[in-house]
Design a protein around this motif. Structure first.
Motif, PDB file in Angstrom:
ATOM      1  N   THR A   5     -73.947 -29.837  39.399  1.00 43.28           N
ATOM      2  CA  THR A   5     -73.138 -29.246  40.451  1.00 43.28           C
ATOM      3  C   THR A   5     -73.109 -27.736  40.280  1.00 43.28           C
ATOM      4  O   THR A   5     -72.864 -27.241  39.190  1.00 43.28           O
ATOM      5  N   LEU A   6     -73.390 -27.026  41.355  1.00 39.32           N
ATOM      6  CA  LEU A   6     -73.342 -25.570  41.308  1.00 39.32           C
ATOM      7  C   LEU A   6     -71.904 -25.098  41.473  1.00 39.32           C
ATOM      8  O   LEU A   6     -71.123 -25.690  42.222  1.00 39.32           O
ATOM      9  N   ILE A   7     -71.563 -24.041  40.792  1.00 34.32           N
ATOM     10  CA  ILE A   7     -70.253 -23.425  40.931  1.00 34.32           C
ATOM     11  C   ILE A   7     -70.446 -22.153  41.742  1.00 34.32           C
ATOM     12  O   ILE A   7     -71.045 -21.180  41.268  1.00 34.32           O
ATOM     13  N   TRP A   8     -70.003 -22.178  42.990  1.00 34.19           N
ATOM     14  CA  TRP A   8     -70.148 -21.040  43.892  1.00 34.19           C
ATOM     15  C   TRP A   8     -68.962 -20.109  43.719  1.00 34.19           C
ATOM     16  O   TRP A   8     -67.815 -20.545  43.675  1.00 34.19           O
ATOM     17  N   GLN A   9     -69.254 -18.814  43.623  1.00 34.43           N
ATOM     18  CA  GLN A   9     -68.209 -17.794  43.517  1.00 34.43           C
ATOM     19  C   GLN A   9     -68.224 -16.939  44.765  1.00 34.43           C
ATOM     20  O   GLN A   9     -69.276 -16.464  45.185  1.00 34.43           O
ATOM     21  N   LYS A  10     -67.053 -16.723  45.322  1.00 31.28           N
ATOM     22  CA  LYS A  10     -66.920 -15.927  46.530  1.00 31.28           C
ATOM     23  C   LYS A  10     -66.780 -14.453  46.149  1.00 31.28           C
ATOM     24  O   LYS A  10     -66.143 -14.105  45.160  1.00 31.28           O
ATOM     25  N   SER A  11     -67.362 -13.594  46.950  1.00 36.32           N
ATOM     26  CA  SER A  11     -67.241 -12.160  46.754  1.00 36.32           C
ATOM     27  C   SER A  11     -65.782 -11.743  46.820  1.00 36.32           C
ATOM     28  O   SER A  11     -65.009 -12.256  47.623  1.00 36.32           O
ATOM     29  N   THR A  12     -65.407 -10.768  46.004  1.00 33.33           N
ATOM     30  CA  THR A  12     -64.035 -10.259  46.034  1.00 33.33           C
ATOM     31  C   THR A  12     -63.759  -9.483  47.319  1.00 33.33           C
ATOM     32  O   THR A  12     -62.620  -9.235  47.661  1.00 33.33           O
ATOM     33  N   PHE A  13     -64.807  -9.099  48.051  1.00 28.82           N
ATOM     34  CA  PHE A  13     -64.643  -8.393  49.311  1.00 28.82           C
ATOM     35  C   PHE A  13     -64.513  -9.349  50.494  1.00 28.82           C
ATOM     36  O   PHE A  13     -64.296  -8.923  51.619  1.00 28.82           O
ATOM     37  N   SER A  14     -64.663 -10.635  50.258  1.00 28.75           N
ATOM     38  CA  SER A  14     -64.587 -11.619  51.336  1.00 28.75           C
ATOM     39  C   SER A  14     -63.148 -11.831  51.753  1.00 28.75           C
ATOM     40  O   SER A  14     -62.218 -11.664  50.975  1.00 28.75           O
ATOM     41  N   GLU A  16     -60.202 -14.432  53.730  1.00 27.59           N
ATOM     42  CA  GLU A  16     -59.858 -15.850  53.775  1.00 27.59           C
ATOM     43  C   GLU A  16     -60.400 -16.555  55.015  1.00 27.59           C
ATOM     44  O   GLU A  16     -60.666 -17.740  55.004  1.00 27.59           O
ATOM     45  N   GLN A  17     -60.567 -15.855  56.137  1.00 28.44           N
ATOM     46  CA  GLN A  17     -60.973 -16.479  57.383  1.00 28.44           C
ATOM     47  C   GLN A  17     -62.473 -16.740  57.469  1.00 28.44           C
ATOM     48  O   GLN A  17     -62.948 -17.274  58.447  1.00 28.44           O
ATOM     49  N   GLY A  18     -63.241 -16.369  56.528  1.00 30.50           N
ATOM     50  CA  GLY A  18     -64.682 -16.569  56.594  1.00 30.50           C
ATOM     51  C   GLY A  18     -65.427 -15.303  56.266  1.00 30.50           C
ATOM     52  O   GLY A  18     -64.905 -14.432  55.584  1.00 30.50           O
ATOM     53  N   ASP A  19     -66.660 -15.196  56.755  1.00 32.01           N
ATOM     54  CA  ASP A  19     -67.501 -14.045  56.448  1.00 32.01           C
ATOM     55  C   ASP A  19     -67.613 -13.835  54.940  1.00 32.01           C
ATOM     56  O   ASP A  19     -67.486 -12.719  54.445  1.00 32.01           O
ATOM     57  N   CYS A  20     -67.833 -14.906  54.223  1.00 31.82           N
ATOM     58  CA  CYS A  20     -67.870 -14.841  52.767  1.00 31.82           C
ATOM     59  C   CYS A  20     -69.298 -14.934  52.241  1.00 31.82           C
ATOM     60  O   CYS A  20     -70.071 -15.787  52.669  1.00 31.82           O
ATOM     61  N   VAL A  21     -69.603 -14.079  51.306  1.00 35.01           N
ATOM     62  CA  VAL A  21     -70.854 -14.177  50.569  1.00 35.01           C
ATOM     63  C   VAL A  21     -70.522 -14.891  49.269  1.00 35.01           C
ATOM     64  O   VAL A  21     -69.566 -14.534  48.586  1.00 35.01           O
ATOM     65  N   GLU A  35     -74.092 -17.676  52.725  1.00 32.42           N
ATOM     66  CA  GLU A  35     -72.999 -17.203  53.565  1.00 32.42           C
ATOM     67  C   GLU A  35     -72.144 -18.427  53.862  1.00 32.42           C
ATOM     68  O   GLU A  35     -72.667 -19.482  54.219  1.00 32.42           O
ATOM     69  N   SER A  36     -70.848 -18.321  53.709  1.00 28.94           N
ATOM     70  CA  SER A  36     -69.984 -19.498  53.778  1.00 28.94           C
ATOM     71  C   SER A  36     -70.027 -20.224  55.115  1.00 28.94           C
ATOM     72  O   SER A  36     -69.780 -21.423  55.171  1.00 28.94           O
ATOM     73  N   ASP A  37     -70.338 -19.522  56.193  1.00 29.13           N
ATOM     74  CA  ASP A  37     -70.415 -20.183  57.494  1.00 29.13           C
ATOM     75  C   ASP A  37     -71.675 -21.028  57.645  1.00 29.13           C
ATOM     76  O   ASP A  37     -71.760 -21.871  58.529  1.00 29.13           O
ATOM     77  N   GLU A  38     -72.688 -20.798  56.812  1.00 24.08           N
ATOM     78  CA  GLU A  38     -73.952 -21.545  56.834  1.00 24.08           C
ATOM     79  C   GLU A  38     -74.300 -21.983  55.409  1.00 24.08           C
ATOM     80  O   GLU A  38     -75.290 -21.531  54.833  1.00 24.08           O
TER      81      GLU A  38
END
Length: 64
Positions: A5-14, A16-21, A35-38
């Protein structure tokens, strides 16, 4: 045998509503980017190539 299982980390600049790397590291040493939307679209690179890319962005070289 199941895939790890991969552990995905979200950018600190992301936000809450999306647009997350998101980034994940593989056991083989690759860095995965999505990109969290895809979440099914995943890019793979090496740590050194990602570091060079980020440095280029910081210095404005990626904008040209």
């Amino acid at each position: 045998m199941t895939a790890p299982t991969l552990i995905w980390q979200k950018s600190t600049f992301s936000q809450e509503q999306g647009d997350c790397v998101e980034l994940a590291a593989t056991a083989a040493g690759a860095v995965l980017i999505r990109e969290s939307d895809e979440p099914g679209v995943v890019l793979s690179t090496t740590p050194s190539a990602l570091a060079r890319f980020l440095q280029a962005i910081k210095h404005g070289a990626a904008a040209t």
